[in-house]
Write a protein that holds these residues in place. Structure first.
Motif, short mmCIF file in Angstrom:
data_model
loop_
_atom_site.label_atom_id
_atom_site.label_comp_id
_atom_site.label_asym_id
_atom_site.label_seq_id
_atom_site.Cartn_x
_atom_site.Cartn_y
_atom_site.Cartn_z
N ARG A 30 96.52 20.82 -51.10
CA ARG A 30 95.35 20.20 -51.82
C ARG A 30 94.45 19.76 -50.87
O ARG A 30 94.90 19.12 -49.66
N CYS A 31 93.09 19.40 -51.22
CA CYS A 31 92.32 18.79 -50.27
C CYS A 31 90.92 17.81 -50.98
O CYS A 31 90.65 18.39 -52.06
N ASN A 32 90.65 16.84 -50.62
CA ASN A 32 89.43 16.20 -51.08
C ASN A 32 88.07 16.79 -50.81
O ASN A 32 87.02 16.30 -50.85
N LEU A 33 88.15 17.57 -49.74
CA LEU A 33 87.16 18.27 -49.22
C LEU A 33 87.17 19.85 -49.60
O LEU A 33 88.26 20.40 -49.90
N ARG A 34 86.26 20.78 -49.38
CA ARG A 34 86.10 22.12 -49.53
C ARG A 34 85.42 22.91 -48.44
O ARG A 34 84.30 23.52 -48.62
N CYS A 35 85.89 22.40 -47.16
CA CYS A 35 85.17 22.89 -46.14
C CYS A 35 85.02 24.57 -46.21
O CYS A 35 85.76 25.41 -46.53
N THR A 36 83.87 25.17 -46.01
CA THR A 36 83.47 26.48 -46.21
C THR A 36 84.30 27.51 -45.54
O THR A 36 84.69 28.39 -45.93
N TYR A 37 84.61 26.93 -44.16
CA TYR A 37 85.32 28.07 -43.33
C TYR A 37 86.97 28.03 -43.55
O TYR A 37 87.62 28.97 -43.13
N CYS A 38 87.30 27.10 -44.31
CA CYS A 38 88.93 26.89 -44.69
C CYS A 38 89.09 27.22 -46.01
O CYS A 38 90.07 27.79 -46.21
N MET A 39 88.05 27.14 -47.12
CA MET A 39 88.51 27.48 -48.44
C MET A 39 87.31 28.10 -48.91
O MET A 39 86.36 28.10 -48.76
N ALA A 40 88.05 28.83 -50.29
CA ALA A 40 86.86 29.51 -51.23
C ALA A 40 86.43 28.23 -52.11
O ALA A 40 86.84 27.44 -52.26
N GLY A 76 97.74 19.61 -43.44
CA GLY A 76 97.63 20.25 -44.84
C GLY A 76 96.80 21.54 -44.93
O GLY A 76 96.63 22.08 -44.24
N GLY A 77 96.00 21.29 -46.06
CA GLY A 77 95.45 20.61 -46.92
C GLY A 77 95.20 19.21 -46.29
O GLY A 77 94.88 18.95 -45.00
N GLU A 78 94.79 18.17 -47.16
CA GLU A 78 94.69 16.95 -46.56
C GLU A 78 95.76 16.00 -46.83
O GLU A 78 96.27 15.69 -47.82
N PRO A 79 96.51 15.75 -45.59
CA PRO A 79 97.63 15.07 -45.64
C PRO A 79 97.69 13.64 -46.64
O PRO A 79 98.82 13.14 -47.03
N THR A 105 93.82 14.77 -39.95
CA THR A 105 93.23 14.24 -41.38
C THR A 105 91.60 14.49 -41.11
O THR A 105 90.99 14.60 -40.26
N ASN A 106 91.15 14.49 -42.31
CA ASN A 106 89.58 14.69 -42.52
C ASN A 106 88.93 13.39 -42.42
O ASN A 106 87.68 12.93 -42.55
N GLY A 107 89.89 12.30 -42.30
CA GLY A 107 89.47 10.90 -42.31
C GLY A 107 88.96 10.17 -43.49
O GLY A 107 88.66 9.10 -43.33
N MET A 331 93.59 28.48 -44.30
CA MET A 331 94.02 27.50 -43.34
C MET A 331 94.59 26.44 -44.21
O MET A 331 95.55 25.59 -43.51
N ASN A 332 94.23 25.92 -45.30
CA ASN A 332 94.74 24.85 -45.94
C ASN A 332 96.07 25.31 -46.35
O ASN A 332 96.94 24.39 -46.77
N MET A 333 96.52 26.51 -46.58
CA MET A 333 97.67 26.90 -47.10
C MET A 333 98.65 26.94 -45.68
O MET A 333 99.85 26.62 -45.94
FE1 SF4 Z 1 88.10 20.84 -44.81
FE2 SF4 Z 1 90.82 20.21 -43.79
FE3 SF4 Z 1 90.19 20.34 -46.30
FE4 SF4 Z 1 90.55 22.67 -45.09
S1 SF4 Z 1 92.07 21.33 -45.50
S2 SF4 Z 1 88.92 22.01 -46.56
S3 SF4 Z 1 89.55 21.75 -43.09
S4 SF4 Z 1 89.30 19.09 -44.99
#
Ligand code: SF4
Ligand code: SAM
Length: 336
Positions: A30-40, A76-79, A105-107, A331-333
């Motif tokens: 899981r993640c608190n962002l949805r980077c376009t190149y990483c996730m749908a 992760g995902g976002e650890p 981390t995405n910081g 990539m998040n997987m």
């Molecule tokens: Fe972005 Fe990292 Fe989240 Fe992927 S796992 S959507 S790269 S912040």
């Protein structure tokens, strides 16, 4: 968990003679962002029971360290959104034989978590930031607030981790005009930076990956026009090469999974949040460690035996083709 006597080799050597001493451990998809190149945009995440528990993560990590893993990177995902991440960090950092525990981390959560993370035993951080323009950052991450990430970077700097490394995925036609600004930001703040080529992991709708490819050589060309770039012999294994920016404390890494194959020096394996051991980012081969952890709880010897066997199947190299997207694994997987 009690340490058990080793019956297997103390180091993990694959069939190509590469010594595997580096594990990337994904603690959540899981993640608190949805980077376009990483996730749908719409993602289905794993149900909680499929994710390894804290104890299972620790047992797996212990087995790897007893087999010769010396460095673990949590990802992760976002650890940082994993509940109990600090507990996990504390228990892993105490593992005898582990030289370094780091995190990517995405910081976003670093403003409050930098100090507790350092106290729990994280020694260095990689922080991902692909744009220094607020609007563009929001577009790229779909939801992100750049000022929070910048605050996180400064919080991490203030806490006194080892050298911070920034990660930037560069997409042609989107943020390739920021290569110099990102490098300057790293230099001005005494940090390192790695530029990453986009990999075709997961089917996305925001762009065609074949149109956004840019090579490390093209990124280097931009940098060399502005900075004096000095060759460096430093390496962390895997698909990256480093250079130094003259008259600064900063290193620039080029992570070139698409254009340049450095698999011959690959020293790493990955474990996904659901306990799949991935032997190579670009191949499907994997071993279900969760099944072993759950069917034989506490059997460290069996776990180690299976890991040693799996290392015997580490592929020689990956074969990425931007036209042929790996539709299964985002990539998040996978754990970046
Ligand atoms: Fe972005 Fe990292 Fe989240 Fe992927 S796992 S959507 S790269 S912040
Ligand atoms: N969420 C954390 C972060 O973004 O730093 C950790 C996980 S993220 C998957 C790890 C790294 O993988 C990030 O630097 C991210 O930019 C990178 N990444 C994600 N998808 C990628 C892709 N398709 N190709 C190349 N790098 C990718």
């Amino acid at each position: 968990m009690e340490a058990t006597a080793l019956t297997q080799p103390t180091s993990l050597i694959d069939p190509f003679g590469r010594s595997v001493d580096y594990l990337r451990l994904s603690v959540t998809d899981r993640c608190n962002l949805r980077c376009t190149y990483c996730m749908a945009e719409e993602m289905t995440f794993l149900p909680k029971q499929q994710i390894l528990s804290l104890e299972e993560l620790r047992d797996a990590a212990t087995a790897f360290v007893e087999l010769g893993i010396r460095k673990i990177r949590l990802t992760g995902g976002e650890p940082l959104i994993r509940r109990d991440i600090l507990k996990l960090v504390s228990s892993l950092s105490a593992l005898p034989g582990l030289d370094e525990l780091t995190m990517t981390t995405n910081g976003l959560l670093l403003p409050t978590m930098a100090q507790p993370l350092k106290d729990a035993g994280i020694s260095r951080l990689n922080i991902s930031v692909d744009s220094l323009k607020a609007e563009r950052f929001k577009q790229l991450t779909r939801v992100g607030d750049l000022s929070q990430v910048l605050e996180g970077i400064h919080a991490a700097n203030a806490v006194g981790f080892g050298k911070i490394k920034l990660n930037a995925v560069i997409l042609a036609g989107f943020n390739d005009d920021e290569v110099i600004d990102l490098a300057r930001f790293a230099v001005d703040n005494g940090m390192d930076i790695s530029f990453i080529e986009e990999m075709p992991l997961g089917e996305i709708s925001s762009h065609k990956r074949v149109n956004t490819q840019i090579t490390s050589a093209q990124i280097h060309e931009q940098l060399a026009a502005q900075f004096t770039m000095v060759d460096s012999a430093e390496t962390t294994g895997g698909p990256s090469r480093y250079m130094r920016v003259a008259n600064s404390d900063s290193k620039v890494g080029f992570i070139s999974p698409m254009s340049n194959n450095f698999c011959e020096s690959c020293n790493r394996v990955r474990m996904t949040a659901e306990g799949r051991l991935l032997l190579c980012l670009g191949n499907q081969d994997s071993l279900d460690l969760r099944e072993i952890l759950r069917s034989h709880p506490g059997d460290a010897e069996l776990l180690k035996h299976k890991i040693v066997q799996a290392i015997g199947n580490k592929p020689e190299r990956h074969h990425f083709d931007p036209e042929q997207v790996d539709i299964v694994r985002f990539m998040n997987m996978t754990g970046g």
